[in-house]
Structures are given as structure tokens and as C-alpha cells.
Design an enzyme around this catalytic site. Structure first.
Site, short mmCIF file in Angstrom:
data_model
loop_
_atom_site.label_atom_id
_atom_site.label_comp_id
_atom_site.label_asym_id
_atom_site.label_seq_id
_atom_site.Cartn_x
_atom_site.Cartn_y
_atom_site.Cartn_z
N HIS A 160 0.82 -1.21 0.00
CA HIS A 160 0.00 0.00 0.00
C HIS A 160 0.86 1.26 0.00
O HIS A 160 0.50 2.26 -0.62
CB HIS A 160 -0.91 -0.02 1.23
CG HIS A 160 -1.91 1.10 1.26
ND1 HIS A 160 -3.00 1.14 0.42
CD2 HIS A 160 -1.98 2.22 2.02
CE1 HIS A 160 -3.70 2.24 0.67
NE2 HIS A 160 -3.11 2.91 1.62
N HIS A 214 -9.96 3.46 -0.17
CA HIS A 214 -10.06 2.98 1.21
C HIS A 214 -10.94 1.73 1.20
O HIS A 214 -11.96 1.66 1.87
CB HIS A 214 -10.61 4.06 2.14
CG HIS A 214 -9.79 4.25 3.38
ND1 HIS A 214 -10.31 4.30 4.64
CD2 HIS A 214 -8.45 4.38 3.55
CE1 HIS A 214 -9.34 4.47 5.54
NE2 HIS A 214 -8.21 4.53 4.89
N ASN A 215 -10.51 0.75 0.39
CA ASN A 215 -11.38 -0.38 0.06
C ASN A 215 -11.54 -1.38 1.21
O ASN A 215 -12.65 -1.64 1.68
CB ASN A 215 -10.85 -1.10 -1.17
CG ASN A 215 -10.76 -0.18 -2.39
OD1 ASN A 215 -11.39 0.86 -2.43
ND2 ASN A 215 -9.97 -0.57 -3.37
N HIS A 216 -10.43 -1.98 1.64
CA HIS A 216 -10.53 -3.02 2.66
C HIS A 216 -11.10 -2.50 3.98
O HIS A 216 -11.97 -3.15 4.58
CB HIS A 216 -9.16 -3.68 2.88
CG HIS A 216 -8.77 -4.62 1.78
ND1 HIS A 216 -8.12 -4.20 0.65
CD2 HIS A 216 -8.95 -5.96 1.62
CE1 HIS A 216 -7.91 -5.24 -0.16
NE2 HIS A 216 -8.41 -6.31 0.41
#
Length: 750
Positions: A56, A105-107
């Protein structure tokens, strides 16, 4: 391990085992850290390297492909700050500069939808403040699982309340975005957030710590245990519910604290108190200290025990890894520190001097007088691993592309075409998204000129002249699954077209590249192809990439999401009074279809809605046509020739007509051109097209312009009445169309 693992202790205990694997490092990466330091790392150093070398933060799998955005970048006089800073900056004229960026900010948003989405907005807003700009608007491209899946009812309302709650509290209008449903996003929703800010050229700030003796000030919220290794670790591995280590506490946002932080920072900027600045996002203090030091001219000395805490039990490692929100780090000259702290106090923002810039080339961090970190800062922030991941075209790609929708049964009669239109307009992806957008304040601050469901959002940035900017985000994962190279180009083309449709001239690009696991050669091939496609298309359209975000590991087990490159385009308009809305609002206006319609149904909304089908090739890309169409749309807006315009994309012409009729509350009578198959005419998704409403007084001038520039322009009908009529085929009253279009999303979430 020793209760305090100091640098001296690390030198004396080379054999001590450290939990490098649990922190997401590979064995060769751990050995490389040992080589860099000439010894084993301390626990605090290991914590820093683990978050900063995560996928990330370090882009270790994507760097080799992202280089193309710089290598192929078109020359742009507008570009003031490019890739590598917290956000790109472009010149929009009259001394104004605009900074904008999109991130994921997917997870975190799957684990904790409300806080995950809220802190996504908070983080992107701080990136914009850190460049020296006042944030003026946000946008939110969203992807969820199947619309009728029970978990979508958990995730979607939480994400929307997080985005709306945080953005509304900050007083920032939400002017655009997307809501897309597809079962491929079931365990991996995509929550991408964009922010745009405005400043004068002389107000641009960069993240660098220069000037020996300058003080490092940490200000904003106190540091807590929320989000320790949050985004950095959570977004760097395939998602798996069963591993507790992959579910760290998602960060908790406080928008009121962020609002104070914005005003405090901008006041400090106005008084020229700041030498360098960095927001604390993923990797927290590990990122801020190493980035500032490595971008500056010297080293840095930090007293970690001076950091204000919400939880006094935090270890030094946890303080360095915490991703608590609403924090920033500024580098301030010693004689300006008192004034900086006074401004923080005025805004009720906690501020502490935690260190200073040194004349060496090391980042030294101390805990109660004992040194726990001694590293070359560049090795943490910039010289992380660079992986040449293997990638290969998947063996199923040929069969997918061969499965052409031409073989699918299609509507032939007027009644069948009418039923297909209502099914399309009422399908979750094509239905009205007002259930979502009504939860966002779109007009706060008073400068919003266009907002959802318009093709692009538009903000006025100078009240006197009317200077404004327009933004759109787009990305079709179905197209990209069929052909990732073309899919990325189509995402850019649609965003570019949406901005031009409003009357703004497209200038620059930001991107959020959402893909599956880089350890899967098929997903890595999709990523490599999409990067190549986007870089080539940006070069052709003259719109440089200013920055963005990569989000990998968007898969659950072996099931990856569709490759989803989301592309944001920013454009400039000299006077927002000349904007072109999408609504058909005036009876008697003539409707023209710009561009060529071919039988292109691969990845189309019709094939999905009518048959649940995905196969064939996506529509062809013609970037020269997109550029020409854009020039025509901008000229028509500037010269007062078009009163309404709407781009054609998902759902084709019939979807665009329905949306523009409903927005303006006026019907349309449409004639299918001679020799054209009514089904293809209505449902094809050929690119480089728009429908425009032209006053009769402007018809000759408009036709002359299109003819002189070689753009096909076909008169297809007139704005009239209170129904959508496709002559010789079917009629749908606007009341029925509206009921079908607006009931779907509320019914799904009831």
C-alpha cells in the site's frame, strides 16, 4: 525481546528473533533491512520498514509499470506539481492553481463501512490541505457487490453515511462519483475518494524538511491505538475473514477535529510559518518522519515520548505504526514556532514540538533518551523493494472475448424494445442514485455549479470572473475485464467526455487503479495492460497523470474483482455561466446525436441486464474522435449553441435520453435514422458520442461547425411533450419512466 529494544541492544543481540513475517515482510526483505543497517533492526525500526515497505505504501509491485505515466507524459504548460507529491497541482489561469487526487479505502470499508469510508474522505482531504490548498469539493466513485445481496445492505448504507457524515461536517460539497453493483465486488467493495482544492500559485507547499535546527511539530488529534498498521497492512494482502491479523482496528474519524485542522493549517500557511508539511495517513508517523526527512536536505531527530497520546499504554512501535486520523506534521523555523503553536491553540488543536531537522543524513528516533531508530530515511520512504512480478495473459481471455453478445436474443418489436428500455432504466446500475446522493450536501459553500447526476461536477473558484473547474470520475470494470488495455483507455475517454460535455476543457488526470492480487500472474497482466493503455491514452489526449493511487489485493481467496481503473479528469472553464447542463428543459429544441453508432454491445449494460452476460470485445477506442468531440462540445458551450448535452456511455442512447428527459421534466420525440437497426441505435455503447439539445436559432451555425471539423452530427428528434417516443416503435410516459428509474435503489435497501 528486551523491554526496550534500543539500537545499542540490537547491536549486542544479533541473534534475537523478530516477528518480521507477522508484520507482512518477506524473508529477503528482512535480510535487506539487515544489510542496510549492518545489524538486525530494533523493534521500532522493523515496525517502520514493515508499514513503509507494504504494498500500500511502497508500490513495490506496481512501480515498474507506473513509470510510464512519467515517461510517456504529454508536455503540459498547466502542470505545476506532478507525480511524487501528496497531490498533483495544475495551473487554471488568473493566478489560481488547483490540486486534486483520488485514493482508495477499500478493505477498511468492508470491515467497518462507516468509519472506513469516513476516514477515506478525511485522508484525501488532508492530502489536499498539505499542498497548501483550501479543499472545495469531494467525489466518491463506489463499487459494491450484487445489489440484491444481503451484505450489500450492510456495506452500502454504512459507506454512504460515512462519506456523507464526514464530508457534510467538513462543509465540503460532494459533486460527483459513481455507484456500481457487480457480484465481483461482493467481498471487496471499492471505496475511492477524490478531493479538489484551490490556491494561488505562490501558496503551493511541498513535503520536505529542510534547514538544520528547524523544528518538527506534530499537531491535530492525539495518537491512539486505532488503525495500527490499518490501511498499510490491511490493503497489502488478499482479504480473508479468517485471519484476525488482517483485521486490525479501522481508524476512527472525527470530522470536527479535521475542520479545525484545515482552518489552523491554512492560517499558518497565510502567515508563511511552514517550511514543509506532511499529513499522517497510511503508516502514520513512520511515513511522515521518513518522507519529510528524505525529501529534505538533512536528517531528523525525533523524541517519540513527547507525542501526545490517547492511550498511555502504547509501545513505541505502536505509536510509529498508528494510523490515528486528523494529524499532520509541519517543519517550522525556530523563531516562528511560538506563533505556530499560538495559532494551533486558537483553533483548539493540540500541537507539540517532537523533534528537529539535523545536519546529518540519518533519521534518529528516541524514547525517554534511548535511541530506538537509526536509519537512512530514504531507505524507509523511497528505496523499498521493487518487484518484477511475473504476469501472463490468462488462458481464459480468448474464450471470454470470443463469447460475443451478437449471438444473444435481442428485442425486435416495438413492445420488446419498450420492455428492454424499462428493464435497463430500472436496473440497479442505470437507476437513479438519489437515495445515495441526497445524503450528501452538494451545494454547501455556495460555489457548486453542477453536481450529480450531471455528467461532471463543476465548482466556481472565482466569483468575479466566473472561472471554474469541472471534474468527472469513470471506470467500467466490465470493459476492462474484456480487454484491460482498452478498458483503461475507455475509462479515460468517458471521464474526458463527461468534463467536455459540461463545457470545460480537460486538462489533467488522477487515477485509482483497483486490481486483484499482484501474486496472481493474470491480475498482474491486467494491471500492466491497464497502465500501458492509460499512459498511451493520456499521451494521445494531452492530459498528464498528476498522481493517484494503486489498490491491489482486491480479491477474496481466488476470486478477484474485475480490473477497475478509475480515472478522474479535471477541466477548466473560463466562465461557469456558460456551462452546459444535461437536462432537456425547453420545448422545441432540436436533438442531435454526435458521433458514429456501430453494433458494439460487448460488456454493455443491455447484455448484463437482459442476459447476465459478459463477453466479446468492449467498444472500440478512438482517441482522436474523443478529442474532436470534446472540442465541439466546449465550443458549443462557449458560443451559446447548445442548451443541453449528455454523453453516451453505459446503456447507450436510450439511457441518455431517459436521464436528460427526466432531469428537465420534458419529453422527446425521436426518429430512428434510415437504415439503422432500432435496437443498435438505442442500446449500442459506441464511444465518442453525445446527444445535444440545440435551439432552432443555432441549428445552422452548429451544423456548420460540426461539418467544418468533420464530426458526424445527425438530427434525431425534438424536445416535446411529456413522454419519450421512439417513432414507429414505442412510447413511455415520463411518469412511468420516472417511477421505474427512481424506485429501484430505495426498494433494494428497504
Amino acid at each position: 525481546m528486551h523491554s526496550l529494544d534500543t539500537v545499542k541492544h540490537a547491536e549486542q543481540t544479533p541473534g534475537t528473533e523478530l516477528p518480521w513475517a507477522e508484520l507482512g515482510l518477506k524473508e529477503d526483505e528482512y535480510e535487506r533491512i539487515r544489510d542496510i543497517l549492518g545489524r538486525r533492526p530494533t523493534g521500532a525500526e522493523l515496525a517502520m520498514y514493515s508499514v513503509m515497505w507494504s504494498e500500500h505504501c511502497s508500490y513495490k509491485s506496481s512501480k515498474v509499470h507506473l513509470k510510464q505515466f512519467s515517461e510517456k507524459a504529454p508536455r503540459s504548460d498547466a502542470m505545476l506539481v506532478g507525480i511524487g507529491e501528496q497531490a498533483g497541482v495544475v495551473d487554471v489561469g488568473q493566478g489560481y492553481a488547483v490540486t486534486f487526487k483520488v485514493e482508495s479505502h477499500n478493505h477498511p470499508s468492508y470491515v467497518e463501512p462507516h468509519q472506513g469510508a469516513a476516514t477515506g474522505i478525511g485522508g484525501i482531504v488532508r492530502d489536499i490541505i498539505a499542498m497548501g490548498a483550501r479543499p472545495v469539493a469531494v467525489m466518491d466513485p463506489l463499487r459494491f457487490g450484487a445489489a440484491d445481496h444481503p451484505d450489500t445492505r450492510r456495506v452500502l448504507p454504512g459507506v454512504v453515511s460515512g462519506i456523507g457524515g464526514y464530508g457534510n461536517c467538513l462543509g465540503l460539497p460532494n459533486i460527483g462519483g459513481e455507484v456500481v453493483f457487480d457480484s465481483c465486488y461482493q467481498g471487496n467493495p471499492l471505496v475511492n475518494a477524490l478531493c479538489v482544492g484551490v490556491m494561488k500559485h505562490e501558496d503551493i507547499h511541498l513535503a520536505k524538511a529542510s534547514g538544520t535546527g528547524n523544528k518538527v511539530v506534530l499537531y491535530g488529534a492525539r495518537t491512539g491505538g486505532d488503525g495500527i498498521g490499518g490501511a498499510s497492512i490491511l490493503a497489502s494482502e488478499t482479504f480473508d475473514d479468517s485471519k484476525p491479523s488482517k483485521r486490525p482496528a479501522v481508524q476512527v474519524g472525527d470530522p470536527f477535529q479535521e475542520k479545525l485542522l484545515i482552518e489552523c493549517t491554512l492560517e499558518a500557511f497565510r502567515e508563511r510559518l511552514v517550511v514543509g508539511i506532511q499529513d499522517l495517513g497510511a503508516a502514520g508517523l513512520s511515513c511522515a518522519t521518513s518522507e519529510l526527512a528524505s525529501n529534505g536536505s538533512g536528517g531528523m531527530h525525533i523524541e517519540l515520548d513527547t507525542v501526545p497520546l490517547r492511550d498511555s499504554s502504547l509501545s513505541p512501535e505502536e505509536i510509529l505504526m498508528s494510523e490515528s486520523q486528523e494529524r499532520m506534521c509541519a517543519v517550522v523555523e525556530p523563531d516562528k514556532v511560538d506563533r505556530f503553536l499560538a495559532i494551533c491553540e486558537k483553533w483548539d488543536v493540540t500541537a507539540t514540538v517532537i523533534g528537529e531537522v539535523t545536519d546529518g543524513d540519518r533519521l534518529g528516533i528516541y524514547w525517554h533518551g534511548e535511541q530506538i531508530v537509526d536509519v537512512p530515511p530514504r531507505t524507509v520512504a523511497h528505496d523499498g523493494p521493487v518487484l518484477q512480478r511475473p504476469y501472463a495473459r490468462p488462458d481464459w481471455q480468448d474464450a471470454l472475448q470470443a463469447d460475443d453478445p451478437a449471438a444473444l436474443p435481442r428485442p425486435r418489436t416495438g413492445d420488446e424494445l419498450r420492455a428492454a428500455t424499462l428493464a435497463l432504466v430500472g436496473s440497479p446500475n442505470q437507476a437513479a442514485k438519489s437515495w445515495v446522493t441526497d445524503q450528501y450536501d452538494r451545494y454547501v459553500l455556495g460555489d457548486t455549479v453542477l453536481a450529480q447526476p450531471e455528467d461532471g461536477g463543476m465548482i466556481r473558484i472565482d466569483a468575479e470572473s466566473g472561472l471554474g473547474v469541472a471534474l468527472a470520475t469513470d471506470g467500467n470494470g466490465r470493459y476492462a475485464k474484456l480487454d484491460p488495455y482498452a478498458g483503461a483507455q475507455l475509462a479515460l475517454a468517458e471521464s474526458y467526455r463527461n468534463v467536455a460535455t459540461t463545457g470545460a476543457t480537460p486538462l489533467a488526470v488522477t487515477d485509482c487503479l483497483n486490481f486483484g492480487s499482484p501474486e496472481d500472474p493474470a491480475a498482474m497482466w491486467q494491471f500492466a495492460e491497464a497502465c500501458r493503455g492509460l499512459a498511451d491514452a493520456c499521451q494521445a489526449l494531452g492530459t498528464p497523470v498528476t498522481g493517484g493511487n494503486v489498490s491491489l489485493y482486491n480479491q477474496t481467496g481466488d476470486a478477484a474483482i474485475h480490473p477497475t481503473p478509475v480515472v478522474g479528469v479535471l477541466g477548466v472553464i473560463d466562465d461557469v455561466a456558460r456551462r452546459t447542463p444535461m437536462a432537456f428543459a425547453d420545448e422545441g429544441h432540436l436533438l442531435y446525436l454526435l458521433g458514429d453508432t456501430r453494433e458494439e454491445l460487448g460488456g454493455s449494460a443491455w447484455s448484463q441486464v437482459a442476459h447476465g452476460h459478459l463477453g466479446g470485445l468492449p467498444p472500440a477506442v478512438d482517441l482522436e474522435r474523443e478529442r474532436l468531440l470534446g472540442e465541439i462540445l466546449v465550443a458549443a458551450s462557449r458560443d451559446g449553441m447548445a442548451d443541453a448535452a449528455h454523453d453516451l456511455s453505459d446503456g447507450g442512447l436510450v439511457q441518455a435520453l431517459a436521464e436528460s428527459c427526466l432531469k428537465g421534466g420534458k419529453g422527446a420525440r425521436i426518429v430512428v435514422p434510415d437504415g439503422q437497426d432500432p435496437f443498435v441505435f438505442l442500446f449500442s455503447e459506441s464511444q465518442g458520442r453525445a446527444v445535444v439539445a440545440i435551439p432552432r436559432s443555432e441549428e445552422v451555425r452548429f451544423n456548420d461547425m460540426c461539418g467544418a471539423r468533420g464530426l458526424p452530427a445527425t438530427r434525431i428528434g425534438v424536445v416535446d411533450g411529456d413522454e419519450l417516443e421512439i417513432q414507429g416503435q414505442f412510447t413511455i410516459p415520463l411518469a412511468e419512466l420516472r417511477e421505474t428509474h427512481e424506485r429501484t435503489i430505495p426498494a433494494l435497501l428497504a
